[in-house]
Enzyme design. Sequence first.
Site, PDB file in Angstrom:
ATOM      1  N   TYR A 124     -37.175  33.739 -17.024  1.00 51.27           N
ATOM      2  CA  TYR A 124     -37.157  33.257 -18.404  1.00 51.27           C
ATOM      3  C   TYR A 124     -36.603  31.835 -18.460  1.00 51.27           C
ATOM      4  O   TYR A 124     -37.200  30.940 -19.049  1.00 51.27           O
ATOM      5  CB  TYR A 124     -36.336  34.191 -19.293  1.00 51.27           C
TER       6      TYR A 124
ATOM      7  N   SER B  98     -35.831  27.425 -25.694  1.00 49.46           N
ATOM      8  CA  SER B  98     -34.686  28.314 -25.825  1.00 49.46           C
ATOM      9  C   SER B  98     -33.469  27.578 -25.315  1.00 49.46           C
ATOM     10  O   SER B  98     -33.594  26.671 -24.485  1.00 49.46           O
ATOM     11  CB  SER B  98     -34.915  29.567 -24.990  1.00 49.46           C
TER      12      SER B  98
END
Length: 169
Positions: free
Chosen positions: A97, A84
Amino acid sequence: MLPIRCNFFRSIALAKDEILKDFKEIDVIINNAGLGYRSFVELSEDSKIDTIVNVNLLGTIKVCRAFIPLFRSQGKGQFINISSVAGLVNLPLGNFYHATKKAVESFSECMSYELLDFNISVCTVQFGNAPTDFQKNVTKSETSNVDSYNEMMDKINLILSNKTSKIKI
C-alpha cells in the site's frame, strides 16, 4: 491475470466514452481508487500484489493517460490524485500500500511538470485513516507458522481497527 487486467483498463476507456456522451468539457478528474493489502513480503501473493499495483498505481496512470489528450485540446484541466499519508510515512505491514501510494505521489509530481505548458495542473491529496470501511476491506495475509509474523499482524490489525473506530465525523 491478463484477461482481468485487459478488462480493467478497457473499462477506463469505456467510462471515458460514457462521460463524454454527457459532458463535452471536463474540468477535473479525481483518481480515488485504492485498496489495501496487509502482508509480510515473504508471505505475499503475486496475484494480490498485482491487484494492488493495478488499482492503486496503474489505474491512476491509465486514467490520466486517457484524459490528457482531452485536457490538452481544451487548453485546461486538473488531475487530483488521491494518495494517502501512507505515501509519505511508512508503517509495518503496509509494504505494498505504502509503495503504491508513494508511487502515485512521485508519478503526479513528475506529470505536473510535463503538463505545465498545457494549463493542466496535477495535485495529490494525502488522507489519513478515515471513518470508512477501508480498513475492514483490507486484504490480509493468512495466518502463518511464524509466530512473530502472527503477533505483529494481530497488533497492527488491532491498532488500525481501534484507530478507525475512534474517528468521528
